[in-house]
Every structure is written in C-alpha cells, then in structure tokens.
Motif scaffolding. Structure first.
Motif, short mmCIF file in Angstrom:
data_model
loop_
_atom_site.label_atom_id
_atom_site.label_comp_id
_atom_site.label_asym_id
_atom_site.label_seq_id
_atom_site.Cartn_x
_atom_site.Cartn_y
_atom_site.Cartn_z
N HIS A 3 0.85 -1.20 0.00
CA HIS A 3 0.00 0.00 0.00
C HIS A 3 0.88 1.24 0.00
O HIS A 3 0.53 2.27 -0.58
N HIS A 18 -4.86 -0.94 -7.41
CA HIS A 18 -5.12 0.50 -7.42
C HIS A 18 -4.34 1.08 -8.60
O HIS A 18 -3.11 1.05 -8.61
N ASP A 45 -14.56 2.65 -1.65
CA ASP A 45 -13.17 2.95 -1.27
C ASP A 45 -13.10 3.42 0.18
O ASP A 45 -12.20 4.19 0.55
N ASN A 89 -12.13 4.48 3.47
CA ASN A 89 -10.82 4.55 4.13
C ASN A 89 -10.73 5.90 4.85
O ASN A 89 -11.50 6.81 4.55
N SER A 111 -8.86 9.13 1.92
CA SER A 111 -9.43 9.70 0.69
C SER A 111 -10.92 9.46 0.52
O SER A 111 -11.52 10.03 -0.39
O1 NIG Z 1 -7.80 3.93 -2.34
N1 NIG Z 1 -4.92 4.79 -2.95
C1 NIG Z 1 -4.56 4.19 -1.98
N2 NIG Z 1 -5.34 3.87 -0.97
C2 NIG Z 1 -6.48 4.62 -0.59
C3 NIG Z 1 -6.12 5.80 0.18
C4 NIG Z 1 -5.67 5.38 1.49
C5 NIG Z 1 -5.41 6.45 2.47
O2 NIG Z 1 -5.27 7.64 2.12
O3 NIG Z 1 -5.35 6.06 3.63
C6 NIG Z 1 -7.41 4.89 -1.74
O4 NIG Z 1 -7.77 6.04 -2.05
#
Ligand code: NIG
Ligand code: FE
Length: 417
Positions: free
Chosen positions: A185, A250, A325, A327, A330
């Motif tokens: 990640h 991703h 998404d 989290n 974002s």
């Molecule tokens: O899907 N892009 C990477 N992962 C997440 C963001 C994760 C975060 O900011 O904690 C996403 O947007």
C-alpha cells in the motif's frame, strides 16, 4: 428458521439475467417485478414473482414481511474498502479544507503513513472494536457483502494482525467480508531509504505467510508514482499469483503510471480507481476482461474534479463496478447510496447502471456472482428494503437515510424502525 416471504414491494429489483458480469445495455436491465414478492427458505431464495403468485402457494408456517410498497434490492456488494485502521484523519480533512492537497499532506509525513502509525499502536482487540462500529454503518447503508483490504500495517506482524481482525469481523458480524492483502500500500517509514528491501519483504515473507494462513483471497497493490512502480508491482503481483491469490490493483488514481496495461497483461480481476486512464488503456482492459472498479467518492472527498470515464468504459464493453473505497484518508464514507448519487451526477451513469455496478457486477468481481448480487432462486436471501417507491430515488435523495431494513440469508440484521 421459518420460511419467509416478502410481499408487496412496489419494485422487486431482481437483477435476474445471464450468469456473468453485465455489460453494455445489460447494465440497464434490472429485472424489476412490479408489486413483487419473494420466498426465502433456509436463507436461500426459493422463488420470486408477483405478490399474487408468491402469496398463492405459501407454506403454512410462513412468516410474511409486508413491504408496504417499498423498493426491495439485493444487498449492496462493496468491492473496494479499507475498513480496518486506527483512528481518523480528520486533521488532514481540515487541512484540505484550508487548501492543502492529499499529495502535499502525504509528502510531509501524513497520509497513509499517519494511519499506519495509529494502526500499529492499536491492539488487535481495539482495531476490532473500531471496525465493528464502522461495520454497522455499512449495514445501515444497505451493504451486505464487502471487500476488506489490509494495508495499514506494512510489516509482517502488523499486516497479519489486520487480516486476523478481518477474519474476526467475518465471524462476528452479519456482513460477509472478502479479505484482500494490501501489504504493498505504501513504503513504510523504516524502509524509506531502501524501498527495494520492503518489496523483498512483501514477496519473501508476507505473501507466503498470508497465503499459508489462508488469510486473504486477493492481493492488491497501490501502483502509483511515489508508491509502487510498474516493475515492482509486476513482481509482487506475480508472486501473489504463484501463491494462489487473485489480483486487484489501485491504478491511475493520482497519476497515470501504466497500471491499466499491467492489469490487463497479468490478468487481474479488477483495476480500481482509473481516474487518469485513457482510451487505449480502456480498450486493453476490455480485451482482457478486467473489471473496472470506479470509486467516485474518493474523487469527491479529495475535492478533485477528474472522475473516471464511466461512459467510455461502458461503451467499450467493460463490466463496470462501483465501490466506496471506504478509508480514513481519501474516502470516509460507507455509503453505496452516496456513491450512486456521484455516479449519476458526476460520471453520467444512469441509476440502473449504478445499481447493477454495485450489486451483481460487484459480486462477480469478488468471485461471488454465483451466490449473491441478484434476487434469483438458489441465491442467498440477502436484500435491502428502501423507504421509497422507485429505485431511482436511492440515487436521487442524496444524503438521505432511505434504508428501511436489511436482511442477510432471510434474517433481519438491521432495521431503521
Ligand atoms: O484507495 N490509494 C490508496 N489507498 C487509498 C487511500 C488510502 C489512504 O489515504 O489512507 C485509496 O484512495
Ligand atoms: Fe483504495
């Protein structure tokens, strides 16, 4: 458990159709039964039809659920979510409101790394308790199956901790979870000067252990500038395949880094985000049968304006999926109805296309299309009752809690009343 029948749905939105992800005009074919009814026995759908047909030969011990002219849909399937993490990023939310960007915040030590610090500091029991609370939000939004990624641990022990929490969530909640290993990640702070060593750790230690302990069905990666480049992504994903894991990626969220071609070439189940993806890449995904998972809530919550080209993807024959998404950085929303609103207003999908993308197509993307995602005989009795008479209202009344009640395998697991 007694057999159950639900009667008098203004619309029983069945999504009945071919036993595969839906493409093109099929995305608009919802298989609606007006004044619909459905019979469920031992958690499995036995029949759907008009309320008259279903009421005609009901077993004696039947328990009837009266829908009173409400809409009934299959439980939503959220194909992209990061539900296990410590704390929040509400401070970064305020910084963005004051003008900072996601990329600037990440570059100054915030972003994914700040959630990693809080996740590592939390015990397994604390993480579980936090996630269980959030899981209730998903149920209350009408979701009955969701994907759950690791990815805020970024060491062998911490990633295993998160995956064990996901397993416990699956065992203790009505929601079904599909576990995904997302060790790739971000590069954790302690490997900032030697990112290649972290890639080696993922390949040599994390993947074999995760696979051996049966803690994940999928492997995901953040293929993005400053995170994992194409070469490292390919190495990690190939290793995951060799351990029997299916792939999600991703791709093209912040910049176009060529991940869509890799998803096509390597046979990923899904390529997710795709905000920066171009026509040639869309054609490659179509050719390879990769399902795009579109996440408009993350574009919205980051205050960006470039949404994925959903219409071009549908025209190219892609079996589009929508997800939250969820989290802390974002996309802090568990709500598929909110995602449906964004899909219609920002990506010009129709409400019907949005519903197909967040039910049957999402189920196929998680390798569960044979069992969930539509209301058809033989499938699980997972359904949600909405307090409206027309399915399009679910996307239309945005921000409005229309979920009336939620059923998993015929049992009511959540009720607004
Ligand atoms: O899907 N892009 C990477 N992962 C997440 C963001 C994760 C975060 O900011 O904690 C996403 O947007
Ligand atoms: Fe994500």
């Amino acid at each position: 458990m007694k057999p159950r029948a639900i009667l008098h749905a203004s619309q029983l939105v069945t999504l009945a159709g071919p036993k595969r992800p839906r493409v093109g005009a099929e995305l608009s074919a919802l298989g609606i039964i007006e004044d619909g009814g459905m019979l469920v026995r031992d958690g499995v759908i036995v029949a759907t039809g008009s309320s008259d047909q279903i009421a005609r030969d009901l077993p004696n011990d039947i328990e009837v659920i009266e829908a009173h002219g409400r809409v009934v849909l299959p439980g939503f399937v959220d194909a992209h979510a990061h539900p296990v993490f410590g704390g929040t990023r509400v401070d970064e939310f305020e910084m963005r409101a004051r003008g900072a960007t996601y990329e600037e915040i990440a570059a100054s030590g915030g972003g994914i790394r700040s959630t990693v610090r809080k996740t590592r500091a939390a015990s397994e029991a604390e993480l579980l308790a936090q996630a269980q609370k959030r899981v209730q939000w998903f149920l209350r939004s009408g979701t009955t199956t969701m994907e759950a990624k690791s990815g805020y641990g970024l060491s062998l022990e911490e990633e295993l901790k998160i995956l064990r929490v996901i397993r416990q969530l699956n065992e203790t909640s009505a929601l079904e979870f599909v576990p995904t290993f997302l060790g790739a990640h971000a590069i954790p702070e302690e490997f900032a000067d030697a990112p290649e060593q972290y890639v080696t750790l993922v390949i040599d230690e994390m993947l074999p252990t995760v696979a051996e302990q049966g803690l994940a069905e999928y492997c995901d990666i953040f293929c993005e500038r400053g995170y994992f480049d194409l070469a490292d992504s390919e190495k990690i994903l190939k290793a995951a395949q060799s351990h029997g894991l299916r792939l999600r990626m991703h791709v093209d969220q912040l910049t176009n880094s060529g991940g869509a071609f890799l998803a096509a070439r390597i046979g990923a189940a899904t390529a997710d985000h795709l905000e920066q993806t171009n026509e040639a890449e869309i054609a490659a995904l179509a050719e390879a049968g990769v399902q795009p998972v579109l996440l408009p809530a993350s574009v919205y919550a980051l205050g960006k304006t470039r949404y994925p080209k959903a219409r071009a993807m549908i025209d190219a024959g892609l079996a589009v999926v929508l997800g939250t998404d969820f989290n802390p950085g974002s996309s802090p929303t568990p709500s598929i109805p909110m995602v449906l609103s964004l899909a219609c207003t920002q990506m010009k999908m129709t409400p019907a296309e949005g519903i197909t993308a967040s039910t049957i197509n999402a189920a196929y993307s998680l390798n569960r299309g044979e069992r969930i995602g539509s209301l058809e005989a033989g499938k699980a009795g997972n359904f949600t009752v909405f307090d409206c008479a027309d399915y399009r209202e679910i996307a239309y009344w945005f921000g409005t809690p229309l979920v009336h009640s939620v059923y998993v395998e015929g049992e009511c697991v959540c009720s607004a009343r």
